[in-house]
Scaffold this active site. Structure first.
Site, PDB file in Angstrom:
ATOM      1  N   ARG A 106      47.467  45.614  77.598  1.00 33.90           N
ATOM      2  CA  ARG A 106      46.104  45.332  77.093  1.00 33.90           C
ATOM      3  C   ARG A 106      45.357  44.685  78.248  1.00 33.90           C
ATOM      4  NH1 ARG A 106      44.192  42.807  71.445  1.00 33.90           N
ATOM      5  NH2 ARG A 106      44.549  44.991  70.992  1.00 33.90           N
ATOM      6  N   HIS A 133      40.848  52.282  72.854  1.00 34.17           N
ATOM      7  CA  HIS A 133      41.931  51.661  72.072  1.00 34.17           C
ATOM      8  C   HIS A 133      42.641  52.794  71.302  1.00 34.17           C
ATOM      9  CE1 HIS A 133      44.275  48.697  70.199  1.00 34.17           C
ATOM     10  NE2 HIS A 133      43.390  48.082  69.438  1.00 34.17           N
ATOM     11  N   GLN A 136      45.207  52.231  68.284  1.00 35.04           N
ATOM     12  CA  GLN A 136      44.536  51.842  67.047  1.00 35.04           C
ATOM     13  C   GLN A 136      44.109  53.091  66.273  1.00 35.04           C
ATOM     14  OE1 GLN A 136      43.564  48.555  65.730  1.00 35.04           O
ATOM     15  NE2 GLN A 136      43.221  49.879  63.969  1.00 35.04           N
ATOM     16  N   ASP A 224      34.027  47.398  63.047  1.00 35.70           N
ATOM     17  CA  ASP A 224      34.640  46.590  64.113  1.00 35.70           C
ATOM     18  C   ASP A 224      33.666  45.452  64.419  1.00 35.70           C
ATOM     19  OD1 ASP A 224      36.174  45.612  66.223  1.00 35.70           O
ATOM     20  OD2 ASP A 224      35.754  47.282  67.587  1.00 35.70           O
ATOM     21  N   CYS A 264      39.457  47.686  62.137  1.00 33.23           N
ATOM     22  CA  CYS A 264      40.613  47.551  63.026  1.00 33.23           C
ATOM     23  C   CYS A 264      41.158  46.126  63.004  1.00 33.23           C
ATOM     24  CB  CYS A 264      40.240  47.979  64.436  1.00 33.23           C
ATOM     25  SG  CYS A 264      38.899  47.011  65.153  1.00 33.23           S
ATOM     26  N   ARG A 292      49.696  50.386  62.399  1.00 30.29           N
ATOM     27  CA  ARG A 292      49.804  50.244  63.854  1.00 30.29           C
ATOM     28  C   ARG A 292      51.279  50.323  64.251  1.00 30.29           C
ATOM     29  NH1 ARG A 292      46.001  47.465  66.659  1.00 30.29           N
ATOM     30  NH2 ARG A 292      47.236  48.177  68.438  1.00 30.29           N
TER      31      ARG A 292
HETATM   32  N1   CP Z   1      43.290  45.729  66.064  1.00 33.15           N
HETATM   33  C1   CP Z   1      43.884  45.080  67.073  1.00 33.15           C
HETATM   34  O1   CP Z   1      44.137  45.606  68.141  1.00 33.15           O
HETATM   35  O2   CP Z   1      44.206  43.774  66.788  1.00 33.15           O
HETATM   36  P1   CP Z   1      44.701  42.689  67.843  1.00 33.15           P
HETATM   37  O3   CP Z   1      43.552  42.433  68.782  1.00 33.15           O
HETATM   38  O4   CP Z   1      45.059  41.484  67.034  1.00 33.15           O
HETATM   39  O5   CP Z   1      45.887  43.250  68.582  1.00 33.15           O
HETATM   40  N1  NVA Z   2      36.398  46.245  69.980  1.00 35.75           N
HETATM   41  C1  NVA Z   2      37.330  45.157  69.784  1.00 35.75           C
HETATM   42  C2  NVA Z   2      38.590  45.641  69.164  1.00 35.75           C
HETATM   43  C3  NVA Z   2      39.579  44.575  68.823  1.00 35.75           C
HETATM   44  C4  NVA Z   2      40.849  45.118  68.281  1.00 35.75           C
HETATM   45  C5  NVA Z   2      37.603  44.466  71.124  1.00 35.75           C
HETATM   46  O1  NVA Z   2      37.745  45.148  72.128  1.00 35.75           O
HETATM   47  O2  NVA Z   2      37.658  43.233  71.147  1.00 35.75           O
END
Ligand code: CP
Ligand code: NVA
Length: 305
Positions: A106, A133, A136, A224, A264, A292
């Site tokens: 990430r 992502h 997701q 989101d 999400c 997930r």
């Molecule tokens: N939806 C998602 O990716 O959640 P986190 O940021 O908690 O991993």
């Molecule tokens: N768009 C959000 C998604 C979190 C899972 C972010 O990038 O923070």
């Protein structure tokens, strides 16, 4: 059984057949995993989980998925490895490849994740970048199919930001036969390169600024946060710009009577979505969170095959 590509960095990197293989395996293994009866198909394998941003779902679902397959996981933050700062992306890729069997990352900059994958000798999985992502959205498609039978010919309407999730849904529309609509404020459209590629592929998607018009007849309403990780300084401006884009029971009145509501997560309750909708009868947000793990376990298993 494996996938045609070494990595999982984006959805359109894979063929529709490979993406379907991931969903089929996830569906097949979900009941076994829930009953703690999943065979340990990947003993002694290690998944490195690298995080430059916070996480609940991504971290816990990847780590538990690897354990369910009989392997181990390692949690590493950007501060430890200092990829691109303490050491080059190339050298991190080469060293990690000697220690672990796959890397989930990430990160902020999508380009650096692509570079990591290019130099790594083991699979690299995108656990969210500023651009995409994809894991997701694979879990999300699994959730849509559980609740609505198939994603085919369904209309998925995201109300909110043209962010990494919107980009990933547009990417998904290049490989799965559904319609995607984003209702966003002017100036918050998805990535132009992602939209151009989707248009060239003949994907069915459109961008509008009218949430009410967008949700008419929709099968899936998707939400989101108004501001993503790394955009906290823009929160005040974004809250104002996105105020007409909150998902409320009133907005959903025009959706298909059997519609499902997805998010999400993490959700800012009362901001992009009301409590009434989050906790309402159409909401599948916690099934979505669980999925997930099932989708990603299938991705890990197939990439490490
Ligand atoms: N939806 C998602 O990716 O959640 P986190 O940021 O908690 O991993
Ligand atoms: N768009 C959000 C998604 C979190 C899972 C972010 O990038 O923070």
């Amino acid at each position: 059984m494996s996938l045609g590509q070494k990595d999982f960095l984006s959805i359109p990197q894979h063929t529709p057949a490979d993406l379907r293989r991931i969903l089929d395996l996830a569906k097949q293994q979900k009941p076994l995993a829930r009953r703690h009866e999943l065979p340990h198909s990947h003993p002694n394998r290690t998944l490195a989980c690298v995080f430059a941003k916070p996480s609940l779902r991504t971290r816990v679902s990847f780590e538990t998925a690897m354990m369910q397959l009989g392997g181990n996981s390692l949690f590493i933050t950007d501060k430890e490895i200092g990829m691109g700062v303490r050491e080059s992306v190339h050298d991190v890729a080469k060293v990690m490849s000697r220690f672990v069997d796959a890397i989930m990352i990430r990160w902020f900059d999508h380009g650096e994740v692509v570079e990591l994958a290019r130099h790594a000798d083991v699979p690299v999985i995108n656990g969210l970048t500023d651009l995409l992502h994809p894991c997701q959205v694979m879990g999300d498609i699994l959730t849509v199919e559980e609740h609505l039978g198939t994603i085919e010919n369904k209309t998925v309407v995201m109300v909110g930001d043209g962010n990494n999730l919107a980009n990933s849904w547009i990417n998904a529309a290049r490989r799965f036969p559904f319609n995607f609509v984003l209702a966003c404020p002017p100036g918050y459209e998805p990535d132009q390169g992602i939209m151009d590629a989707a248009e060239q592929d003949g994907a069915s998607f459109c961008i509008t600024h009218d949430p009410q018009e967008a949700v008419e007849g929709a099968h899936v309403i998707y939400s989101d946060a108004f501001y993503s990780m790394g955009q906290e300084a823009e929160a005040v401006k974004r809250r104002a710009d996105f105020a007409p884009y909150q998902i409320t029971a009133g907005l959903l009145a025009a959706a298909d009577p059997k519609h499902i509501v997805m998010h999400c997560l993490p959700a800012h309750r009362g901001e992009e979505i009301t409590d009434e909708v989050m906790d309402g009868p159409h909401s599948v947000v916690f099934d979505e969170a669980e999925n997930r793990q099932h989708a990603q376990r299938a991705i890990i298993a197939l990439l490490m095959a």
